[in-house]
Design a protein around this motif. Sequence first.
Motif, mmCIF file in Angstrom:
data_model
loop_
_atom_site.group_PDB
_atom_site.id
_atom_site.type_symbol
_atom_site.label_atom_id
_atom_site.label_comp_id
_atom_site.label_asym_id
_atom_site.label_seq_id
_atom_site.Cartn_x
_atom_site.Cartn_y
_atom_site.Cartn_z
ATOM 1 N N VAL A 58 0.946 -1.135 -0.090
ATOM 2 C CA VAL A 58 -0.018 -0.095 -0.053
ATOM 3 C C VAL A 58 0.688 1.322 0.063
ATOM 4 O O VAL A 58 1.861 1.451 0.635
ATOM 5 C CB VAL A 58 -1.137 0.040 1.105
ATOM 6 C CG1 VAL A 58 -1.659 1.478 1.379
ATOM 7 C CG2 VAL A 58 -1.878 -1.084 1.078
ATOM 8 N N ILE A 59 0.374 2.477 -0.741
ATOM 9 C CA ILE A 59 1.177 3.529 -0.724
ATOM 10 C C ILE A 59 0.398 4.536 0.143
ATOM 11 O O ILE A 59 -0.893 4.711 0.013
ATOM 12 C CB ILE A 59 1.126 4.244 -2.204
ATOM 13 C CG1 ILE A 59 1.947 3.283 -3.035
ATOM 14 C CG2 ILE A 59 1.782 5.536 -2.193
ATOM 15 C CD1 ILE A 59 1.724 3.540 -4.547
ATOM 16 N N ASP A 60 0.990 4.947 1.330
ATOM 17 C CA ASP A 60 0.352 5.805 2.270
ATOM 18 C C ASP A 60 1.143 7.042 2.349
ATOM 19 O O ASP A 60 2.106 7.111 1.957
ATOM 20 C CB ASP A 60 0.035 5.264 3.558
ATOM 21 C CG ASP A 60 1.316 4.604 4.153
ATOM 22 O OD1 ASP A 60 2.459 5.222 4.151
ATOM 23 O OD2 ASP A 60 1.078 3.226 4.394
ATOM 24 N N ALA A 61 0.745 8.199 3.005
ATOM 25 C CA ALA A 61 1.211 9.315 3.388
ATOM 26 C C ALA A 61 2.627 9.288 3.962
ATOM 27 O O ALA A 61 3.637 10.101 3.748
ATOM 28 C CB ALA A 61 0.340 10.272 4.096
ATOM 29 N N GLY A 62 2.901 8.474 4.905
ATOM 30 C CA GLY A 62 4.179 8.023 5.706
ATOM 31 C C GLY A 62 5.182 7.771 4.602
ATOM 32 O O GLY A 62 6.458 7.683 5.235
ATOM 33 N N LYS A 63 4.731 7.284 3.423
ATOM 34 C CA LYS A 63 5.931 6.828 2.635
ATOM 35 C C LYS A 63 6.195 7.749 1.413
ATOM 36 O O LYS A 63 6.978 7.459 0.362
ATOM 37 C CB LYS A 63 5.534 5.354 2.025
ATOM 38 C CG LYS A 63 5.160 4.382 2.895
ATOM 39 C CD LYS A 63 4.597 3.105 2.265
ATOM 40 C CE LYS A 63 4.339 2.316 3.246
ATOM 41 N NZ LYS A 63 3.575 0.855 2.660
ATOM 42 N N LEU A 64 5.693 8.851 1.518
ATOM 43 C CA LEU A 64 6.019 9.940 0.388
ATOM 44 C C LEU A 64 6.409 11.294 0.953
ATOM 45 O O LEU A 64 6.415 11.775 2.169
ATOM 46 C CB LEU A 64 4.443 10.344 -0.215
ATOM 47 C CG LEU A 64 3.662 9.013 -0.640
ATOM 48 C CD1 LEU A 64 2.416 9.537 -1.178
ATOM 49 C CD2 LEU A 64 4.439 8.160 -1.701
ATOM 50 N N ALA A 65 7.076 12.122 -0.082
ATOM 51 C CA ALA A 65 7.498 13.192 0.229
ATOM 52 C C ALA A 65 7.555 14.141 -1.039
ATOM 53 O O ALA A 65 7.438 13.540 -2.021
ATOM 54 C CB ALA A 65 8.842 13.358 1.108
#
Length: 272
Positions: A58-65
């Motif tokens: 899953v792609i979630d906010a904690g893995k993005l910048a």
Amino acid sequence: MRTTSFLTFLAGLAVAGGSAYMVRDLMETKYAQVEAQACTNDLVKVVIATQDIPFGKVIDAGKLAVIDWPASALPPGAFTDPAALLPAAGTDPRRAKMALAKGDLLLASKVSGFGEKVTIVQSLGPNRRAIAINVTAETGVGGFVTPGDKVDVILTHGRSEDLKTVTIMQNIRVIGVDQDANADNDTPGIARTVTLEVTAEEGQRLALAQRAGTLSLALRTIENEDEPVLEAISLRDVLREPEPQDVAAPEEVTVRSVVVRRGVETTEDELR
């Protein structure tokens, strides 16, 4: 008088040199400011991964910048807003359609739609198929084959002195080992099946070859992808035994004879 003129000349030379240096420094500073302003105007925001995201996760906010990126080098499908990657409340998330490394750009081709099922199919190339073959510790390179590796497929068939082996495929990509399709997983393990990416014709050849004999995998290096097709070899080639020569049949000899009758006696003599 001469001394005064000479000192005046030196003073003028010093003033001229100092002025030239000041003008040069001023121009360099102005140019740097203009260039920095131009670079700032040509930057766009892009979304990157802040950690490794394995296939199917899953792609979630904690893995993005979000970082700045040159607009002229922006690849097609790049996301510029994290909100476009995150699901609305109560809806299913996006998933990685291929393994993403820390620092990778998030591209439309690398992520699924919201709630889209991610399977091994997404990792296949155009007009490609996935086919699994049975392996053991011996035929599967001792468990060192992992998703993403390239292998040759070798068929061994026949019995005793008629035993033969031939490389039927070369430079084939491994897309799964047992139920694992994560290309970032480099942990060795003894597998029972290995799934390969092949063309439709290669899939037919593999299915038939599994019935004909034993299939083995040979792990390839990254280099030397273009190699000539290897010829089949037999057990005699390995043992360096000469091929049996055809023994000529003995020449037939025609024997002629004559029958001699003397009264009641009959004899037969061979003619030479």
